[in-house]
Design a protein around this motif. Structure first.
Motif, PDB file in Angstrom:
ATOM      1  N   HIS A 181       0.837  -1.200   0.000  1.00  0.00           N
ATOM      2  CA  HIS A 181       0.000   0.000   0.000  1.00  0.00           C
ATOM      3  C   HIS A 181       0.874   1.254   0.000  1.00  0.00           C
ATOM      4  CE1 HIS A 181      -3.429  -2.555   0.675  1.00  0.00           C
ATOM      5  NE2 HIS A 181      -2.817  -3.105   1.707  1.00  0.00           N
ATOM      6  N   LYS A 182       0.259   2.340  -0.398  1.00  0.00           N
ATOM      7  CA  LYS A 182       0.974   3.619  -0.458  1.00  0.00           C
ATOM      8  C   LYS A 182       0.755   4.340   0.871  1.00  0.00           C
ATOM      9  CE  LYS A 182       1.358   7.319  -3.937  1.00  0.00           C
ATOM     10  NZ  LYS A 182       2.588   7.076  -4.680  1.00  0.00           N
ATOM     11  N   THR A 183       1.793   4.393   1.681  1.00  0.00           N
ATOM     12  CA  THR A 183       1.687   5.037   2.995  1.00  0.00           C
ATOM     13  C   THR A 183       2.878   5.976   3.178  1.00  0.00           C
ATOM     14  OG1 THR A 183       3.060   3.549   4.331  1.00  0.00           O
ATOM     15  CG2 THR A 183       0.783   2.821   3.895  1.00  0.00           C
ATOM     16  N   GLU A 185       5.082   5.585   5.326  1.00  0.00           N
ATOM     17  CA  GLU A 185       6.262   4.783   5.709  1.00  0.00           C
ATOM     18  C   GLU A 185       6.999   4.410   4.412  1.00  0.00           C
ATOM     19  OE1 GLU A 185       8.035   3.812   8.412  1.00  0.00           O
ATOM     20  OE2 GLU A 185       9.242   2.995   6.799  1.00  0.00           O
ATOM     21  N   ARG A 186       8.036   5.176   4.077  1.00  0.00           N
ATOM     22  CA  ARG A 186       8.619   5.078   2.741  1.00  0.00           C
ATOM     23  C   ARG A 186      10.099   4.691   2.756  1.00  0.00           C
ATOM     24  NH1 ARG A 186       5.249   6.137  -0.728  1.00  0.00           N
ATOM     25  NH2 ARG A 186       6.765   6.324  -2.397  1.00  0.00           N
ATOM     26  N   ALA A 187      10.536   4.062   3.848  1.00  0.00           N
ATOM     27  CA  ALA A 187      11.971   3.754   3.970  1.00  0.00           C
ATOM     28  C   ALA A 187      12.471   2.917   2.795  1.00  0.00           C
ATOM     29  CB  ALA A 187      12.225   3.031   5.294  1.00  0.00           C
ATOM     30  N   VAL A 188      11.683   1.926   2.376  1.00  0.00           N
ATOM     31  CA  VAL A 188      12.092   1.041   1.266  1.00  0.00           C
ATOM     32  C   VAL A 188      12.318   1.855  -0.006  1.00  0.00           C
ATOM     33  CG1 VAL A 188      11.082  -0.624  -0.352  1.00  0.00           C
ATOM     34  CG2 VAL A 188      11.078  -1.110   2.095  1.00  0.00           C
ATOM     35  N   TYR A 189      11.404   2.769  -0.297  1.00  0.00           N
ATOM     36  CA  TYR A 189      11.502   3.539  -1.544  1.00  0.00           C
ATOM     37  C   TYR A 189      12.602   4.594  -1.456  1.00  0.00           C
ATOM     38  CZ  TYR A 189       7.109   1.150  -2.032  1.00  0.00           C
ATOM     39  OH  TYR A 189       6.160   0.165  -2.080  1.00  0.00           O
ATOM     40  N   ASP A 190      12.749   5.177  -0.264  1.00  0.00           N
ATOM     41  CA  ASP A 190      13.819   6.173  -0.091  1.00  0.00           C
ATOM     42  C   ASP A 190      15.178   5.505  -0.272  1.00  0.00           C
ATOM     43  OD1 ASP A 190      11.870   8.021   0.425  1.00  0.00           O
ATOM     44  OD2 ASP A 190      12.139   8.005   2.603  1.00  0.00           O
ATOM     45  N   MET A 222       9.128  -6.263  -8.139  1.00  0.00           N
ATOM     46  CA  MET A 222       7.888  -5.972  -7.410  1.00  0.00           C
ATOM     47  C   MET A 222       7.136  -4.806  -8.042  1.00  0.00           C
ATOM     48  SD  MET A 222       9.505  -6.232  -3.589  1.00  0.00           S
ATOM     49  CE  MET A 222       8.111  -5.520  -2.729  1.00  0.00           C
ATOM     50  N   GLU A 223       7.879  -3.718  -8.314  1.00  0.00           N
ATOM     51  CA  GLU A 223       7.265  -2.468  -8.781  1.00  0.00           C
ATOM     52  C   GLU A 223       8.364  -1.443  -8.994  1.00  0.00           C
ATOM     53  OE1 GLU A 223       5.066  -0.366  -5.709  1.00  0.00           O
ATOM     54  OE2 GLU A 223       6.226  -1.362  -4.155  1.00  0.00           O
ATOM     55  N   GLY A 224       7.975  -0.247  -9.396  1.00  0.00           N
ATOM     56  CA  GLY A 224       8.896   0.870  -9.412  1.00  0.00           C
ATOM     57  C   GLY A 224       8.691   1.681  -8.135  1.00  0.00           C
ATOM     58  N   SER A 225       9.683   2.504  -7.786  1.00  0.00           N
ATOM     59  CA  SER A 225       9.574   3.276  -6.538  1.00  0.00           C
ATOM     60  C   SER A 225       8.445   4.296  -6.598  1.00  0.00           C
ATOM     61  CB  SER A 225      10.897   3.975  -6.233  1.00  0.00           C
ATOM     62  OG  SER A 225      11.192   4.933  -7.232  1.00  0.00           O
ATOM     63  N   ILE A 226       8.115   4.761  -7.806  1.00  0.00           N
ATOM     64  CA  ILE A 226       7.002   5.719  -7.934  1.00  0.00           C
ATOM     65  C   ILE A 226       6.082   5.364  -9.111  1.00  0.00           C
ATOM     66  CG2 ILE A 226       8.111   7.685  -6.799  1.00  0.00           C
ATOM     67  CD1 ILE A 226       8.890   8.781  -9.548  1.00  0.00           C
ATOM     68  N   THR A 227       6.330   4.233  -9.747  1.00  0.00           N
ATOM     69  CA  THR A 227       5.528   3.863 -10.917  1.00  0.00           C
ATOM     70  C   THR A 227       5.237   2.367 -10.919  1.00  0.00           C
ATOM     71  OG1 THR A 227       7.433   3.290 -12.280  1.00  0.00           O
ATOM     72  CG2 THR A 227       6.698   5.599 -12.374  1.00  0.00           C
ATOM     73  N   THR A 228       4.358   1.966 -11.820  1.00  0.00           N
ATOM     74  CA  THR A 228       4.183   0.553 -12.161  1.00  0.00           C
ATOM     75  C   THR A 228       4.911   0.298 -13.481  1.00  0.00           C
ATOM     76  OG1 THR A 228       2.017   0.412 -11.118  1.00  0.00           O
ATOM     77  CG2 THR A 228       2.506  -1.229 -12.813  1.00  0.00           C
ATOM     78  N   PRO A 229       5.748  -0.741 -13.549  1.00  0.00           N
ATOM     79  CA  PRO A 229       6.425  -1.071 -14.807  1.00  0.00           C
ATOM     80  C   PRO A 229       5.677  -2.140 -15.604  1.00  0.00           C
ATOM     81  CG  PRO A 229       7.469  -2.263 -13.014  1.00  0.00           C
ATOM     82  CD  PRO A 229       6.296  -1.533 -12.413  1.00  0.00           C
ATOM     83  N   SER A 280       3.875   3.675 -15.513  1.00  0.00           N
ATOM     84  CA  SER A 280       2.684   4.511 -15.311  1.00  0.00           C
ATOM     85  C   SER A 280       2.533   4.864 -13.844  1.00  0.00           C
ATOM     86  CB  SER A 280       1.429   3.778 -15.795  1.00  0.00           C
ATOM     87  OG  SER A 280       1.091   2.721 -14.923  1.00  0.00           O
ATOM     88  N   ASN A 281       1.908   6.001 -13.605  1.00  0.00           N
ATOM     89  CA  ASN A 281       1.421   6.278 -12.252  1.00  0.00           C
ATOM     90  C   ASN A 281       0.202   7.192 -12.311  1.00  0.00           C
ATOM     91  OD1 ASN A 281       2.124   9.044 -12.030  1.00  0.00           O
ATOM     92  ND2 ASN A 281       4.069   8.602 -11.042  1.00  0.00           N
ATOM     93  N   GLY A 282      -0.405   7.357 -11.146  1.00  0.00           N
ATOM     94  CA  GLY A 282      -1.699   8.023 -11.064  1.00  0.00           C
ATOM     95  C   GLY A 282      -1.646   9.530 -11.274  1.00  0.00           C
ATOM     96  N   ALA A 283      -0.461  10.087 -11.390  1.00  0.00           N
ATOM     97  CA  ALA A 283      -0.353  11.525 -11.643  1.00  0.00           C
ATOM     98  C   ALA A 283       0.167  11.821 -13.047  1.00  0.00           C
ATOM     99  CB  ALA A 283       0.573  12.178 -10.608  1.00  0.00           C
TER     100      ALA A 283
HETATM  101  C1  LIG Z   1       5.858   2.728  -4.653  1.00  0.00           C
HETATM  102  C2  LIG Z   1       4.763   3.394  -4.618  1.00  0.00           C
HETATM  103  O1  LIG Z   1       3.797   3.119  -5.472  1.00  0.00           O
HETATM  104  C3  LIG Z   1       3.909   3.469  -6.774  1.00  0.00           C
HETATM  105  C4  LIG Z   1       2.987   4.556  -6.969  1.00  0.00           C
HETATM  106  C5  LIG Z   1       2.068   4.568  -7.969  1.00  0.00           C
HETATM  107  C6  LIG Z   1       1.147   5.701  -8.168  1.00  0.00           C
HETATM  108  O2  LIG Z   1       1.227   6.685  -7.420  1.00  0.00           O
HETATM  109  O3  LIG Z   1       0.292   5.660  -9.066  1.00  0.00           O
HETATM  110  C7  LIG Z   1       2.003   3.488  -8.816  1.00  0.00           C
HETATM  111  C8  LIG Z   1       2.782   2.405  -8.638  1.00  0.00           C
HETATM  112  C9  LIG Z   1       3.556   2.189  -7.423  1.00  0.00           C
HETATM  113  N1  LIG Z   1       4.710   1.335  -7.611  1.00  0.00           N
HETATM  114  C10 LIG Z   1       4.483   4.489  -3.761  1.00  0.00           C
HETATM  115  O4  LIG Z   1       4.738   5.628  -4.145  1.00  0.00           O
HETATM  116  O5  LIG Z   1       3.937   4.238  -2.689  1.00  0.00           O
END
Ligand SMILES: C=C(O[C@@H]1C=C(C(=O)O)C=C[C@H]1N)C(=O)O
Length: 311
Positions: A181-183, A185-190, A222-229, A280-283
Motif C-alpha cells: 500500500h501507499k503510505t 512509511e517510505r523507507a524502502v523507496y527512499d 515488485m514495482e517501481g519506486s514511484i511507478t508501475t512497470p 505509469s502512475n496516477g499523476a
Molecule cells: C511505490 C509506490 O507506489 C507506486 C505509486 C504509484 C502511483 O502513485 O500511481 C504506482 C505504482 C507504485 N509502484 C508508492 O509511491 O507508494
C-alpha cells in the motif's frame, strides 16, 4: 495482530502494529487536469452513479486503493470516511475544497498532482504541485499504446512525449503492508531511490525522469519506486503480479481491467540493459522508460563488485 509476508514467509508484524500510530497516513497521488473532463471514460472511472465529468484522474480507483490500505491497517474511522459511493463524493469534495482554498479556483488551467492523505481517525489533508501538460492519449486509451500487435517500442517512439531512465535497485526488498500500500512509511523507496545516480540527472532534459525498480528476495521485480512497470514478454505486455509484494496502483488496475497487459512474474535477471518498458502512475499517466545499469551492476541488475554510489 497483522501479519505480512517477508521472504515468502508469513510473520507476525509487530513493526506494523507499532507504526499504526497517528503519524502514519495512507495516501494517493492523483492527477487533476481539466482535459480529463472531456473524457467519458474518465467520468466512468471517477464516480459510482454519477455522469458528471471529473477533472480528477480515476478518482474511484484512488478511493479503492486507499480503502484497501486502511482495511489492512484496521482503521475503522478512515474506512467510514472512504467507504461507499458517498466516500467517493467526500473525497471529491476534499479535493475541490483544496483547489478553491489553495488555487483560488474550483478548476485550474495547469495540471496538478494532488496528494491526498488520510490518517487513522479519517482526517484528510491535501497538498499539490504543478505537473506538465500531457495529451489525453497518455492518460486514457482503449488499447495499450502501442496496441498489443505492435513490437516492443524503441525509446524514441514518436508517440512518447516523456521518457524515464530506469535502474534496478541492488537492495532486495521484503514485501510488507508498506509495499502493498501507499503510505507515509517510505523507507524502502527512499533507500531504493538513493541509488539513482544524481550527477547525470542535471544534464538530462526536463522531461526525462528517473525511476528505480525494486525486487524481492526471490529476485522477482515488485514495482517501481514511484511507478508501475510493464515489460514486453512473449508477445504481450506484462506487469509484476500482486504476489510479488508491490503496490497495486490505479493505472496498473486500469491497464489490467482493459486487458492491455497481464500479470506475470518478471525476474530481475530477465530485465536487460537498454530494454524499453512502459511505466505509469496516477499523476503522470504512461510513458516510456529505458533500463540503464548502475555503476558496478551487471546488465541483469546483479552486483558484481562494490557499487559506486553517486549522491
Ligand atoms: C511505490 C509506490 O507506489 C507506486 C505509486 C504509484 C502511483 O502513485 O500511481 C504506482 C505504482 C507504485 N509502484 C508508492 O509511491 O507508494
Amino acid at each position: 495482530m497483522a501479519s505480512y509476508l517477508t521472504n515468502g514467509e508469513t510473520k507476525r508484524d509487530e513493526t506494523a502494529a507499532e507504526r499504526n500510530t497517528a503519524s502514519l497516513e495512507v495516501f494517493s497521488s492523483i492527477r487533476c487536469d481539466h482535459l480529463l473532463t472531456r473524457s467519458p471514460h474518465n467520468t466512468q472511472l471517477s464516480y459510482h452513479d454519477c455522469n458528471a465529468p471529473s477533472q480528477f484522474y480515476m478518482l474511484r480507483f484512488h478511493r479503492d486503493r486507499m480503502l484497501a490500505a486502511v482495511d489492512e491497517l484496521g482503521w475503522i474511522e478512515a474506512r467510514g470516511f472512504l467507504e461507499g459511493p458517498s466516500g467517493v463524493v467526500r473525497l471529491n469534495q476534499v479535493l475541490q475544497d483544496h483547489l478553491v482554498n489553495s488555487h483560488n479556483s474550483a478548476q485550474v488551467s495547469q495540471p496538478l498532482k494532488l496528494r491526498i492523505a488520510v490518517n487513522s481517525r479519517g482526517h484528510t489533508s491535501v497538498t499539490s504541485i504543478s505537473l506538465p501538460s500531457l495529451p489525453l492519449s497518455s492518460l486514457l486509451f482503449s488499447h495499450f499504446p502501442p496496441t498489443l500487435s505492435r513490437l516492443p517500442p524503441s525509446i524514441d517512439h514518436p508517440n512518447s512525449d516523456r521518457s524515464w531512465r530506469v535502474f534496478i535497485s541492488p537492495t532486495p526488498v521484503s514485501p510488507s503492508l508498506f509495499t502493498r500500500h501507499k503510505t507515509t512509511e517510505r523507507a524502502v523507496y527512499d533507500e531504493a531511490r538513493s541509488h539513482i545516480p544524481t550527477t547525470p540527472q542535471s544534464d538530462l532534459p526536463d522531461n526525462v525522469l528517473s525511476e528505480i525498480l525494486v525486487a524481492n528476495h526471490r529476485g522477482e521485480v515488485m514495482e517501481g519506486s514511484i511507478t508501475t512497470p510493464y515489460f514486453w514478454r512473449r508477445g504481450r505486455w506484462v506487469t509484476p503480479p500482486a504476489s510479488a509484494g508491490g503496490n497495486t496502483g490505479t493505472t496498473r488496475r486500469f491497464a489490467l481491467e482493459a486487458g492491455s497487459c497481464v500479470e506475470e512474474t518478471v525476474m530481475r535477471q530477465s530485465v536487460a540493459e537498454g530494454e524499453a518498458i512502459w511505466l505509469s502512475n496516477g499523476a503522470r499517466g504512461w510513458g516510456w522508460g529505458e533500463i540503464e545499469k548502475l555503476d558496478g551492476q551487471g546488465s541483469d541488475g546483479s552486483i558484481s563488485s562494490s557499487p559506486i554510489r553517486h549522491g
